[in-house]
Scaffold this active site. Sequence first.
Site, PDB file in Angstrom:
ATOM      1  N   PHE A 137       0.736  -1.019   0.204  1.00  0.00           N
ATOM      2  CA  PHE A 137       0.457   0.232  -0.149  1.00  0.00           C
ATOM      3  C   PHE A 137       1.076   1.754  -0.062  1.00  0.00           C
ATOM      4  O   PHE A 137       0.392   1.657   0.419  1.00  0.00           O
ATOM      5  CB  PHE A 137      -0.569   0.293   1.880  1.00  0.00           C
ATOM      6  CG  PHE A 137      -1.365  -1.158   0.778  1.00  0.00           C
ATOM      7  CD1 PHE A 137      -1.777  -1.773   0.265  1.00  0.00           C
ATOM      8  CD2 PHE A 137      -2.173  -1.238   2.455  1.00  0.00           C
ATOM      9  CE1 PHE A 137      -3.262  -2.654  -0.093  1.00  0.00           C
ATOM     10  CE2 PHE A 137      -3.429  -2.118   2.646  1.00  0.00           C
ATOM     11  CZ  PHE A 137      -4.047  -3.156   1.141  1.00  0.00           C
ATOM     12  N   CYS A 139       3.939   2.598  -2.965  1.00  0.00           N
ATOM     13  CA  CYS A 139       4.207   3.003  -4.224  1.00  0.00           C
ATOM     14  C   CYS A 139       3.792   3.855  -4.361  1.00  0.00           C
ATOM     15  O   CYS A 139       2.732   4.123  -4.737  1.00  0.00           O
ATOM     16  CB  CYS A 139       4.756   1.172  -4.959  1.00  0.00           C
ATOM     17  SG  CYS A 139       5.761   0.146  -5.089  1.00  0.00           S
ATOM     18  N   THR A 205       8.477   3.950   0.190  1.00  0.00           N
ATOM     19  CA  THR A 205       9.152   5.553  -0.513  1.00  0.00           C
ATOM     20  C   THR A 205       8.806   6.707  -0.579  1.00  0.00           C
ATOM     21  O   THR A 205       7.411   6.500  -0.311  1.00  0.00           O
ATOM     22  CB  THR A 205       9.347   5.137  -2.138  1.00  0.00           C
ATOM     23  OG1 THR A 205       8.495   4.662  -2.716  1.00  0.00           O
ATOM     24  CG2 THR A 205      11.047   4.218  -2.154  1.00  0.00           C
ATOM     25  N   CYS A 383      22.173  25.075  21.947  1.00  0.00           N
ATOM     26  CA  CYS A 383      21.150  25.242  20.190  1.00  0.00           C
ATOM     27  C   CYS A 383      22.264  23.850  19.907  1.00  0.00           C
ATOM     28  O   CYS A 383      20.867  22.866  19.784  1.00  0.00           O
ATOM     29  CB  CYS A 383      20.858  25.481  20.232  1.00  0.00           C
ATOM     30  SG  CYS A 383      21.640  26.355  18.681  1.00  0.00           S
TER      31      CYS A 383
END
Lengths: 435, 444
Positions: A137, A139, A205, A383
């Site tokens: 589910f 690409c 991806t 920081c």
Amino acid sequence: MADLTSNFLGIKSPNPFWLASAPPTDKEYNVRRAYEAGWGGVVWKTLGEEGPPVVNVNGPRYGVVYGADRRVLGINNIELITDRPLEVNLEEMARVKADYPDHALIASIMVPCDEDSWKRILPRVAETNCDGIELNFGCPHGMSERGMGSAVGQVPEYIEMVARWCKKYYDRPVIVKLTPNITDIRYPARAAKNGGADAVSLINTVSSITSVNLDNFSPEPSIDGKGSHGGYCGPAVKPIALNMVAEIARDPQTRGLPISGIGGVTTWRDAAEFMALGAGNVQVCTAAMTYGFKIVEEMKRGLSAWMDEKGYATLSDFVGKAVPNVTDWQYLNLNYVTKARIDQDACIKCGRCYAACEDTSHQAIWMHEGRVFEVNDAECVACNLCVDVCPVENCITMERMPAGSVDPRTGKTVSDEYANWTTHPNNPMAVKAAE
Amino acid sequence: MTSPFTPGIASGRLDAETLARNFSDLHPAYDPHEAAVAADRCYFCHDAPCITACPTDIDIPLFIRQIASGMPEAAARTILEQNILGGMCARVCPTETLCEEACVREAAEGKPVEIGRLQRYATDSLMARQGHPFTRAPETGRHVAVVGAGPAGLACAHRLAMKGHTVTIYEARPKAGGLNEYGIAAYKSTDDFAAREVDWLLGIGGITIEYGKALGRDITLDGLRGTHDAVFLGIGLGAVNALEAEGADKDGVGDAVDFIAILRQAEDKAALPVGRNVVVIGGGMTAIDAAVQSKLLGAENVTVAYRRGADRMGASQFERDLATSKGVRILTDVVPKAVHGNGAAREIELEYTAEGPDGLKGTGETLRLPADQVLRAIGQVLDPVDGLTLDGRKIAVTGAGRTFLPGVWAGGDCTPGEDLTVVAVAEGRDAAEDIHATLTGMVS
């Protein structure tokens, strides 16, 4: 020696390193060689419906982002699911599984979002005797235009529905592979769980354009002067993946749902980090595509050595150990006060800390005569940017101010008591201490 | 057929192939990938020490970043704006005592960013593809005389021409380039680079070179002052210190600068005579260049004899290591006492020295070395120019090269300061800016 044996959803493999469903796992030849090279498991390249297979472009399928010395930081691809006939893939899978019974073999599947399509393919996959299935589910390119891949992964209701069909027509583990191209990864993960999925795997991806050709103004990879977004992977996406894995691991609604971690795993350390954040195993693609199958050897040896050093006998000894330390910003300890310290002996006087602090942060580093750099505690907000840009490891460190000392920036006495934003006086929503 | 073992001074000691290999590029050019990797090592330091160390103040981190981002020709422009002879400086600068010594990676790991080779990559890229990158301002009608077409004169002429002035360079030799053409070891300037660079530099326009015009012989300073709006002297050091040793007039005793000049101009290195046993007197770059090239021509034994300790030598550690790696022996704390031989040199007698409260003194202890050829590299001096105030043995200047004569500027080796190509370029450039400001009435 640490025991690298992996048991994921009851699927045993000699180690937790699986090859992800991708070009390296497209056929018998590759998969046999992968097992021989030492990979613990393989998720076969995604299978589609019976019938004429998909076709791929005949120009470049991959784009790349380089670091120094052409080091591959990220690759994107516009390759589709397997372009070989379903029958050929199934026959090969059955042969491979028969020859490698101790290695994991998972079938990745992507068929249209209707019950019949899934009902048709699942028994045929089961005949291969593979150990489980992974629902693609994720690409983001090509197949999503046809209502599959990430087009499903972006709609939690569809995920739940398809997962339920799979559990209905298939009796081995069902893994749902999630797309990162969504706003909040917890929703698709919850849907997978609600649909009865045994696990999620992530990330697939990331939608991407790697670069633009400035001569012909085509995105790369360029097909006859045009480009389409591809799926980005490799070391560059690892931080995105780690966060998404952690979000699912600590979400009360999905806590305990097994996770297969994917996204830029390149070394044993990457794998250990995914697993510490709750992944039961990891899947790898880009590292293998960059360096070949042998890369797994470093992963195995590295993980084993680290486990020995830390005294972890099995994978379960450290899986999820970092999850309790992932929290919301509001719970971070505001009484944890640190200051940057520059080790003058280690300093090579490049001045990058100074430029970073002076130009872009809090003007908390002095540049003295002779290029001597020193932190001004009265301005340092801790920081960490100076640490990040310093080219010398451990030259600049953040040191905690001891309780009782006075922070020259705020004029306040440092306390060793934990205190966070939820009770801070500046917070309009602060929870008032009980009267 | 001669060989390294042929006695006396002889040519053809090595075959053509070996000679070609020996005199090939000392630092071969980077290919694009090597350049990218080398460029990536630069930390882009704040107020970078390498810039401070560069006599021409090239913005080194900026040009390296331009290389890293795939724009070597734009990088070259960054270099050439500051140093029009950036191509030659990339080859001959003792970077190990300038920018690369200051590089923070030298401090961190003993391996600086290879700034010189990167500079060469950038300047070569530009010169290979582009014509001259700068354009001239409109003609000002002013005419400036530059004496000497060496680095200082060329840099001065170029900057003046760019500002729109007309420049005539008066050069004593038949070719321009000065020590870039006639000095410097051949393996640092291959493929006729010095001459090609001069041609490229002249592409700015507005510059004429008159060859065979020596100051004091063919032209006079007074004459030039009368016919030009300003004069710049970049005349270098025309004379050589004498060798104060008995027998210094014997055959086989000569000047290292002449040896190098002949070698640089030779079409066929196999035709160059060199001794079987060569002794070079001195401790600077010229001594090393002469010694290494003697060895590369096929001398069997080459010795550099220097009067003080190695740490006092003018040649850098890199140059000394280069020499010893080629088989040159460096002998320190010795002075020449006599050259022996019947008409021609056969042996040199050296005396050991020691540093005492009264300076350097001979210890009385001597040694003898076989020596068919003795090369003097004990410093060059200014050929006197009438009417100029001196500072020590060089032309006195204030500010940007102003001599004590109105309308006359000077720079390069003939003025105080380090005798380096890059220093000469900086002085020529800065004098040009001052001349321009003076001629246009911006300063007086």
